[in-house]
Design an enzyme around this catalytic site. Structure first.
Site, short mmCIF file in Angstrom:
data_model
loop_
_atom_site.label_atom_id
_atom_site.label_comp_id
_atom_site.label_asym_id
_atom_site.label_seq_id
_atom_site.Cartn_x
_atom_site.Cartn_y
_atom_site.Cartn_z
N SER A 29 17.74 21.34 2.01
CA SER A 29 17.16 21.24 3.35
C SER A 29 16.27 22.45 3.59
O SER A 29 16.54 23.54 3.10
CB SER A 29 18.29 21.20 4.39
N ARG B 34 -11.65 -21.47 -2.15
CA ARG B 34 -11.48 -20.02 -2.23
C ARG B 34 -11.51 -19.52 -0.79
O ARG B 34 -12.36 -19.94 -0.01
CB ARG B 34 -12.58 -19.36 -3.08
#
Length: 443
Positions: free
Chosen positions: A278, A317
């Site tokens: 930490s 498409r």
């Protein structure tokens, strides 16, 4: 001032530095695009649709280091995808004589979809390797702790005893399920070749007598599956990728979730072999690997949802549906690749505190075996009396702070009963050992 590299992963510690990160980088995808273009020219040359020199020239030019990725990205905005500027640059790099044979007959989506399949196949191979590491580590843990009793928890509360071996075997089963799905999807990823609208018409103009044979040869050249037909708006391969990747993230996330809970300070039944620190609290040993895997498992379903949502693609498409797939698919590959790497490290170094597991079996003062006692004492006292007695004694364990076994021993009705066996949590794990053995038979 130089432009930042989008692939540094500064905010993505879950996949940064993993094999999947390299396999999905901008450079790696650029190389996949180039591999698809070169393969197309080689196949056309083999079928007599282009000179042999063209195949050699395009293949020689198709190396990512020869191209400016940043420039390609900037120029992709004009046409909406990076293939358009890449074709221009590859044509120039190939040279005046053979440049016209670059990309001949194909459309941008053919090349980009094929490159996506190449990138996915290459990345999934790396994922499988890490999943194998995970399952081997879990198999070892399951065998070692086959009979290590611990509290089984349901709805966050102690339920009945189980074993850590069974828990590890369950984790491994999920990982093998994920591996099976990843291998199946990887082995079926198809190339894409359909031309402007899926009819392969342009290839016939350039002399192809059998455009379907050309498509199949293109797939073989790249080590991909030959599709039944062009899949520009038939997005089964993308959906299959979404599903197997989301499942894998969830399977690995289950392991991480359990480790995070069982590694809490007040539980401490498990701990990561290599924990993180930490910035403010020197005493902390944070479960970093589990945390990163859990984060990936939370993101994956939403990314998969985008890919499933893109299946509703219009016409031959689409506008937008196809384009929406690129980033979430790469993010999924990266997340799962990183999660597999982190889970391998997690399981290979996982520390099991069997003493804490044994100690926690007594936290409910013997009530963890109440299910067994209900069944066993019903045969001695009758069902109604057994229920009445156990209900009363359970209340007293809480109010008097005494164990259920101690209170049972004071009951005259139970003098002939071996309460030591009946109240021992480690002797009430049912078929956990046999189930673990059977699970470990799966290879």
């Amino acid at each position: 001032m130089t432009s930042p590299d989008p692939d540094t992963g500064l905010l993505a510690p879950g996949w940064t530095g993993s094999p999947a990160a390299s396999a999905t980088s901008d450079r790696a995808f650029l190389q996949a695009l180039l591999d698809a273009e070169a393969a197309l020219t080689r196949v056309q040359a083999r079928l007599g649709l282009a000179p042999a020199g063209a195949a050699e020239a395009v293949t020689e030019a198709a190396h990512a280091d020869r191209f400016d990725v940043r420039s390609l990205a900037d120029r992709a905005r004009a046409g909406g995808n990076p293939v358009i500027p890449l074709v221009a640059d590859l044509t120039k790099e190939t040279g005046e004589e053979y440049g016209p044979y670059v990309h001949r007959g194909a459309t941008s989506q053919d090349i980009l979809d094929t490159a996506m399949m190449l990138m996915a196949a290459r990345t999934l191979g790396l994922v499988v390797a890490d999943l194998d590491r995970v399952q081997r580590a879990l198999a070892g843990l399951a065998a070692e702790h086959r009979d290590t009793a611990m509290p089984g928890r349901t709805l966050t509360q102690h339920a009945v005893p189980t074993t850590f071996g069974l828990k590890a075997a369950g984790w491994r089963s999920l990982v093998l399920d994920a591996r099976d799905r990843v291998v199946e999807v990887r082995d079926g990823l198809p190339a894409q070749l359909g031309g402007a609208a899926g009819t392969l018409a342009a290839f016939t103009v350039y002399g192809a007598q059998d455009a379907l044979a050309l498509s199949a040869a293109f797939a073989r050249e790249l080590g991909l599956d030959a599709p039944l037909l062009p899949w520009h708006t038939l997005r089964t391969p993308i959906a299959d990728l979404a599903g197997c990747l989301a499942f894998t993230a969830g399977a690995l996330g289950k392991i991480a979730a359990d480790v995070l809970v069982l590694g809490r300070t007040e539980i401490a039944e498990l701990s990561e072999g290599s924990s993180g620190g930490s910035s403010a609290m020197p005493h902390k040993a944070n479960p970093v690997r589990s945390t990163l895997v859990a984060a990936a498992a939370r993101r994956a379903p939403q990314l998969a949802a985008t890919l499933y949502g893109s299946m509703a693609a219009e016409d031959e498409r689409p506008a937008g549906a196809w384009h929406a797939e690129w980033e979430p698919l790469r993010d999924l590959l990266r997340l799962v690749g990183g999660a597999a790497r982190d889970t391998a490290e997690l399981t290979e170094g996982l520390r099991v505190n069997a003493d804490a597991m044994h100690e926690h079996l007594d936290l409910t003062h013997g009530l963890i075996v109440s299910e067994r006692l209900s069944a066993e004492l019903a045969a001695v006292l009758g069902r109604a009396r057994a229920k009445e007695l156990l209900t009363e004694l359970a209340r007293r364990t809480y109010t008097e702070g005494r164990s259920l076994g101690e209170l049972l021993a004071q009951e005259p009705e139970l003098k002939a009963v071996d309460l030591g066996v009946l109240t021992d949590p480690a002797r009430y794990t049912g078929s956990a050992g046999a189930v673990t053995d059977r699970a470990l038979e799966r290879r």
